[in-house]
Enzyme design. Structure first.
Site, PDB file in Angstrom:
ATOM      1  N   SER A  43      10.155 -20.322  -6.606  1.00  0.00           N
ATOM      2  CA  SER A  43       9.588 -19.100  -7.172  1.00  0.00           C
ATOM      3  C   SER A  43       8.677 -19.379  -8.358  1.00  0.00           C
ATOM      4  O   SER A  43       7.725 -20.144  -8.249  1.00  0.00           O
ATOM      5  CB  SER A  43      10.725 -18.135  -7.512  1.00  0.00           C
ATOM      6  OG  SER A  43      10.268 -16.803  -7.567  1.00  0.00           O
ATOM      7  N   ASP A 157      10.816 -15.414  -1.164  1.00  0.00           N
ATOM      8  CA  ASP A 157      11.189 -16.065  -2.433  1.00  0.00           C
ATOM      9  C   ASP A 157      12.184 -17.210  -2.264  1.00  0.00           C
ATOM     10  O   ASP A 157      13.252 -17.050  -1.668  1.00  0.00           O
ATOM     11  CB  ASP A 157      11.779 -14.978  -3.340  1.00  0.00           C
ATOM     12  CG  ASP A 157      12.231 -15.514  -4.680  1.00  0.00           C
ATOM     13  OD1 ASP A 157      11.518 -16.346  -5.243  1.00  0.00           O
ATOM     14  OD2 ASP A 157      13.287 -15.076  -5.164  1.00  0.00           O
TER      15      ASP A 157
END
Length: 288
Positions: A43, A157
């Site tokens: 991320s 993510d």
């Protein structure tokens, strides 16, 4: 042949604006001359990690963040209602621009970017191909960013499956792994009353992330856990637009790393002693 110097792998965790602490971590590493041989990132860690792997320049990275105004940030939002709030095409252009169009094979430090397969829930580790697409996948936090179709997978993510990718850094070849856990629970003002309904989902998400991160860092030789005194949530994008708060988060990362430098150096020395004994042992048998 036994290596004299250990290879150090840095696992940069997910955590939205808390990821600014990664800049402080890298500043401390530079200050104390701790080398980084591999970077594995999820991320927000993938953006910070890719920029450092491209330029190896924390000053350039910090200047980029402090010049990131609210106007620039809002300019990256191409709104949609399909699969997320933001399409992410403008974000891809921005990432490409700040990295100078660099690709995986051009990086000064080997980088692994972690995303999550939206169908199977498995981690997907990206080390080649389109660097911008890999980062775009890794930062696709639901429901903010749309998942991205890449390599015949629907990716989202990286923090959903591996928020602090220590295991990935190990597989890259690191002898010593250093984790940066942004999801440590920091309780400065504990709850004494039942919180408002609107706060409960975020508190629950923070608990889930905290426990998932604790599991991920078990394999690390050293774990760095910035304090997060600002109580930044798992996204907290508005902190990117506030230089005072951004600097505080960066400083928290640097301070937390400074505290762990003695342990990092101890791990390096320990590895050196172990391998010195191994060299003596193997040399003895070669002579027989």
């Amino acid at each position: 042949m036994v290596r004299k110097n250990p290879k150090i792998g840095l696992a940069l965790g997910s955590g939205g604006a808390k990821g600014l602490a990664h800049i402080g971590v890298l500043k401390s590493f530079e200050k104390h001359q701790i080398p980084v041989d591999f970077i594995a990132a999820s991320s927000i860690g993938s953006i910070i990690g890719a920029h450092y792997a491209t330029y190896k320049d924390t000053q350039k990275l910090e200047e980029l963040i402090l010049a990131f105004t609210r106007k620039k940030g809002m300019g990256l939002f191409d709104f949609t209602v399909k699969g997320g709030i933001v399409k992410g095409k403008k974000t891809e252009l921005f990432i490409s621009e700040i990295l100078g169009g660099a690709q995986f094979h051009e990086l000064k430090i080997p980088l692994a970017v972690v995303a999550t397969d939206f169908d199977t829930a498995e981690s997907v580790v990206l080390t080649s191909g389109n660097l911008v697409k890999a980062i775009r996948a890794s930062i696709a936090v639901p429901p903010i960013y749309q998942p991205i179709l890449y390599l015949d997978k629907l990716l989202a993510d990286g923090g959903l499956s591996n928020p602090v990718p220590v295991s990935v850094a190990s597989k890259m070849g690191a002898d010593i792994t250093i984790a940066v856990n942004l999801d440590r629970v920091f309780v400065e003002n504990p709850l004494t009353t039942i919180p408002p309904l609107a706060q409960v989902p975020m508190l629950a998400i923070n608990i889930l992330r905290h426990n998932l991160a604790l599991h991920a860092v078990k394999e690390a030789n050293v774990t760095i856990s910035p304090n997060n005194k600002l109580q930044v949530g798992f996204i907290g994008w508005y902190h990117f637009f506030n230089n005072e708060k951004a600097i505080q988060i960066i400083q928290e990362g640097e301070a937390a790393t400074d505290k762990m430098i003695p342990e990092i150096k101890r791990q390096i020395a320990l590895h050196g002693r172990e391998h010195s004994l191994l060299r003596k042992f193997t040399s003895f048998f070669k002579k027989q």
